[in-house]
Design a protein around this motif. Structure first.
Motif, PDB file in Angstrom:
ATOM      1  N   GLY A 195     -32.934 -12.072  12.125  1.00  0.00           N
ATOM      2  CA  GLY A 195     -32.134 -11.697  10.966  1.00  0.00           C
ATOM      3  C   GLY A 195     -30.810 -11.046  11.335  1.00  0.00           C
ATOM      4  O   GLY A 195     -29.990 -10.765  10.459  1.00  0.00           O
ATOM      5  N   ILE A 208     -33.841 -15.886  10.695  1.00  0.00           N
ATOM      6  CA  ILE A 208     -35.265 -15.638  10.478  1.00  0.00           C
ATOM      7  C   ILE A 208     -36.041 -16.949  10.502  1.00  0.00           C
ATOM      8  O   ILE A 208     -37.188 -16.997  10.960  1.00  0.00           O
ATOM      9  N   LYS A 217     -39.756 -18.078  12.031  1.00  0.00           N
ATOM     10  CA  LYS A 217     -40.768 -18.466  11.035  1.00  0.00           C
ATOM     11  C   LYS A 217     -41.107 -19.953  11.076  1.00  0.00           C
ATOM     12  O   LYS A 217     -42.268 -20.335  10.919  1.00  0.00           O
ATOM     13  N   ASP A 253     -49.443 -10.413  10.069  1.00  0.00           N
ATOM     14  CA  ASP A 253     -48.122  -9.945  10.500  1.00  0.00           C
ATOM     15  C   ASP A 253     -48.237  -8.749  11.444  1.00  0.00           C
ATOM     16  O   ASP A 253     -47.440  -7.824  11.393  1.00  0.00           O
ATOM     17  N   ASP A 255     -31.483  -5.879  10.240  1.00  0.00           N
ATOM     18  CA  ASP A 255     -31.532  -6.319   8.844  1.00  0.00           C
ATOM     19  C   ASP A 255     -32.627  -5.593   8.071  1.00  0.00           C
ATOM     20  O   ASP A 255     -32.786  -5.824   6.881  1.00  0.00           O
ATOM     21  N   VAL A 256     -33.370  -4.711   8.741  1.00  0.00           N
ATOM     22  CA  VAL A 256     -34.521  -4.039   8.119  1.00  0.00           C
ATOM     23  C   VAL A 256     -34.178  -2.569   7.848  1.00  0.00           C
ATOM     24  O   VAL A 256     -33.929  -1.804   8.776  1.00  0.00           O
ATOM     25  N   ASN A 287     -31.813 -13.575   4.749  1.00  0.00           N
ATOM     26  CA  ASN A 287     -32.457 -12.283   4.967  1.00  0.00           C
ATOM     27  C   ASN A 287     -32.981 -11.734   3.646  1.00  0.00           C
ATOM     28  O   ASN A 287     -32.551 -12.140   2.567  1.00  0.00           O
ATOM     29  N   MET A 288     -33.883 -10.772   3.738  1.00  0.00           N
ATOM     30  CA  MET A 288     -34.432 -10.157   2.537  1.00  0.00           C
ATOM     31  C   MET A 288     -33.329  -9.441   1.767  1.00  0.00           C
ATOM     32  O   MET A 288     -32.499  -8.737   2.349  1.00  0.00           O
ATOM     33  N   GLU A 289     -33.334  -9.621   0.452  1.00  0.00           N
ATOM     34  CA  GLU A 289     -32.340  -8.966  -0.398  1.00  0.00           C
ATOM     35  C   GLU A 289     -32.526  -7.449  -0.358  1.00  0.00           C
ATOM     36  O   GLU A 289     -33.648  -6.953  -0.401  1.00  0.00           O
ATOM     37  N   THR A 348     -32.252  -3.730  -2.044  1.00  0.00           N
ATOM     38  CA  THR A 348     -32.261  -3.133  -3.368  1.00  0.00           C
ATOM     39  C   THR A 348     -30.958  -2.380  -3.573  1.00  0.00           C
ATOM     40  O   THR A 348     -30.217  -2.110  -2.624  1.00  0.00           O
ATOM     41  N   GLU A 365     -30.841   0.580  -1.461  1.00  0.00           N
ATOM     42  CA  GLU A 365     -30.634   0.329  -0.032  1.00  0.00           C
ATOM     43  C   GLU A 365     -29.197  -0.049   0.285  1.00  0.00           C
ATOM     44  O   GLU A 365     -28.739   0.109   1.420  1.00  0.00           O
TER      45      GLU A 365
END
Length: 255
Positions: free
Chosen positions: A19, A24, A28, A104, A212-213, A235-237, A239, A242
């Motif tokens: 990411g 990613i 994956k 995971d 990215d986390v 990548n994860m959106e 909030t 955040e």
């Protein structure tokens, strides 16, 4: 990564992989499926080799630790030497590994076995490590500016070196001053970043961590490290909470 704003006192950059330097989807859609598709075949071919025996031993130790700490774990133990039926023993290892991957889990034992399997795949030319197009030029520019560059990933150091040693950009390992994995601690624990700073021999405030986390970014910040949360397509959106001054939106082209 050209748009990353680096504080003036920074001497060292610490980069996440998944990411951040690498899509990613590579992990994956390519790396993980390779393990699932070739695990039993790999174990059968290398079962009597010392390296494979050590991998299974570490997996067994992980199960024992999980049971001792009352953590969720695969239902059966692993014993490479206790079976007369090699096929059954291999099946138990396969079941354990697939269970960890489905859960995971990021255990060092799992990452070590995966790293050894990927090594064989990279060397055979079955896999090439993907990196975003802006990664190599950015790192080269940072190095020209006198900055050191390290990698910190939940993937084993060996897996990291394989990705960059057999990348779509060729062997780019000479761009990095060192590598860290979960042997130094998990990425969501602030103590891990304190240990990394000690290992590097520089104060935490001189380190800039790109990930990215947000949980990893928070842990690094708690250790006194400067951070930038990398936002790339796929990548994860983040909030609204955040999002903030540490967010860094980067392009998503792959190399």
């Amino acid at each position: 990564m050209a748009s990353v704003s680096i504080p003036e006192n920074t001497t060292t950059l610490l980069l996440d992989i998944e990411g951040t330097t690498t899509p990613i989807t590579f992990v994956k859609d390519i790396l993980f499926p390779y393990i699932k598709d070739h695990l039993e075949e790999y174990l059968s071919a290398h079962w009597e080799e010392d390296e494979c025996k050590q991998d299974v031993h570490l997996l067994k130790k992980q199960v024992e630790e999980d049971l001792r700490l009352h953590r969720a774990c695969a239902q059966h133990s692993l014993d490479q030497s206790g079976h007369t039926d090699e096929e059954k023993a291999i099946r138990e290892v396969v079941d354990n590994v697939l269970w960890q991957m489905a859960s995971d889990r990021k255990s060092t034992a799992l990452k070590q076995l995966q790293g050894h399997m990927w090594r064989a795949a990279y060397a055979a030319g079955r896999i090439k490590g993907e990196v975003y197009q802006d990664v190599v030029p950015s790192i080269r520019r940072w190095r020209r500016q006198g900055l050191k560059v390290y990698i910190y990933s939940s993937g084993s150091v060996e897996a990291q070196k394989l990705l960059f040693g057999y990348s779509v950009e060729g062997d780019v390992l000479d761009l990095f001053d060192g590598h860290f994995d979960t042997n130094i601690g998990t990425k969501v624990e602030s103590k891990s970043y304190v240990r990394i700073a000690e290992r590097m021999g520089c104060p935490p405030e001189e380190i800039m961590f790109l990930t990215d986390v947000t949980r990893e970014a928070k842990a690094a910040e708690d250790a006194g490290v400067n951070v930038a949360v990398v936002v790339r397509p796929g990548n994860m959106e983040l909030t609204e909470e955040e999002r903030g001054s540490n967010e860094c939106t980067l392009q998503g082209e792959e190399g």
